[in-house]
Design an enzyme around this catalytic site. Sequence first.
Site, PDB file in Angstrom:
ATOM      1  N   PRO A 281      42.807  41.915  34.654  1.00 54.09           N
ATOM      2  CA  PRO A 281      43.506  43.120  35.063  1.00 54.09           C
ATOM      3  C   PRO A 281      42.137  44.133  35.348  1.00 54.09           C
ATOM      4  O   PRO A 281      42.209  44.749  36.487  1.00 54.09           O
ATOM      5  CB  PRO A 281      44.121  43.474  34.133  1.00 54.09           C
ATOM      6  CG  PRO A 281      44.580  42.293  33.379  1.00 54.09           C
ATOM      7  CD  PRO A 281      43.472  41.401  33.387  1.00 54.09           C
ATOM      8  N   LYS A 282      41.330  44.142  34.616  1.00 52.65           N
ATOM      9  CA  LYS A 282      40.318  45.069  34.575  1.00 52.65           C
ATOM     10  C   LYS A 282      39.239  44.674  35.528  1.00 52.65           C
ATOM     11  O   LYS A 282      38.848  45.531  36.362  1.00 52.65           O
ATOM     12  CB  LYS A 282      39.352  45.093  33.224  1.00 52.65           C
ATOM     13  CG  LYS A 282      38.419  46.128  33.166  1.00 52.65           C
ATOM     14  CD  LYS A 282      37.016  45.726  33.696  1.00 52.65           C
ATOM     15  CE  LYS A 282      35.926  46.915  33.512  1.00 52.65           C
ATOM     16  NZ  LYS A 282      34.765  46.466  33.885  1.00 52.65           N
ATOM     17  N   VAL A 283      38.802  43.531  36.032  1.00 46.37           N
ATOM     18  CA  VAL A 283      37.851  43.322  37.185  1.00 46.37           C
ATOM     19  C   VAL A 283      38.583  43.516  38.301  1.00 46.37           C
ATOM     20  O   VAL A 283      38.029  43.976  39.225  1.00 46.37           O
ATOM     21  CB  VAL A 283      37.541  41.851  36.869  1.00 46.37           C
ATOM     22  CG1 VAL A 283      36.804  41.317  38.059  1.00 46.37           C
ATOM     23  CG2 VAL A 283      36.622  41.466  35.705  1.00 46.37           C
TER      24      VAL A 283
ATOM     25  N   CYS B  44      38.390  46.889  39.201  1.00 45.37           N
ATOM     26  CA  CYS B  44      37.137  47.338  39.630  1.00 45.37           C
ATOM     27  C   CYS B  44      36.893  47.001  40.990  1.00 45.37           C
ATOM     28  O   CYS B  44      36.276  47.855  41.832  1.00 45.37           O
ATOM     29  CB  CYS B  44      36.077  46.719  38.663  1.00 45.37           C
ATOM     30  SG  CYS B  44      35.780  47.590  37.134  1.00 45.37           S
TER      31      CYS B  44
END
Length: 288
Positions: free
Chosen positions: A217-219, A222
């Site tokens: 989710p975070k990558v 980004c």
Amino acid sequence: MQVKYNSNVLEVEGLTNFHPEHIFECGQAFRWNWDGKGYVGVVADKVVRIIWDGATLYIENATLKDFDSFWYNYFDLQTNYGEIIDILSKDPVMKKAVKYGWGIRILNQDPWETLISFIISANNGIKRIKSIIERLSYKFGQKIIWQDQEYYMFPSVEALASATEEELRECGCGYRASYIQRTAQLVKEGQINLNDLRNIDYAKAKEHLLKCPGVGPKVADCILLFSLGKRQAFPVDVWIKRIMETLYYDEMKVFKDIRKFAENKFGLLAGYAQQYLFYYAREKKIGK
DNA sequence: AAACAGGAACCAC
DNA sequence: GTGGTTCCTGTT
């Protein structure tokens, strides 16, 4: 805004809300380095130096044509940051963060480079991410000479798809080596088409990205934010978690809750808010 | 020199 | 779907 051209140097005047240090040091890009005169970066197949004297932006090694077709969009100059800042500043916490990180712009970077760069970023600090990307570029990228110095382009899809896990590990990728290799393979085979992701909505584009090994989710957020124009993306890493807990709530237990909170509070401007907060958190060493 | 920092995968439940 | 553990390497 006024643009002039002088012997391979672009001069851009009349920019507002523009500050290279804040743009390049807020964790969105990894190939810009201060060399005493300005920020030198390898972008696509060019090396450029960015100099800012407080009034004029100089882009060394670029033409007027490059400006129109590339740099204008790269630096997000079409976006009115004054308006965004006004809206975000209604929130007292954001008002502080914006004041601190004035001049930040969200770069519109290449999706392929951003994809691989942020796979590398997982479980890593900025310094090490940068050195891994430099080693990858040196080993797998094309050489460019500029002002008698050697630079290396970011590796092509083909180059990384045909790299062995062992070779990637030699660059310091660690366990991310197989993610990089497999993701490159997916892109090469067309199982994921990065440029198509621009034209579909945020949620759908995120679903596609999550199919890549090493992309969570975070990558994904980004990549969506820094290369696909999805400004509602709000990447939550430990820094953001710390600063949100410090400035907004004491107890935001899981990352998902923070994303939800930001979505409600900042909406389509969440990505801009994230950048101001990230910069603020790092500079103030929040929670450390 | 052992501990730590930093997201995703993977495996239980 | 949630919680805990493991993965790698540079830094302290």
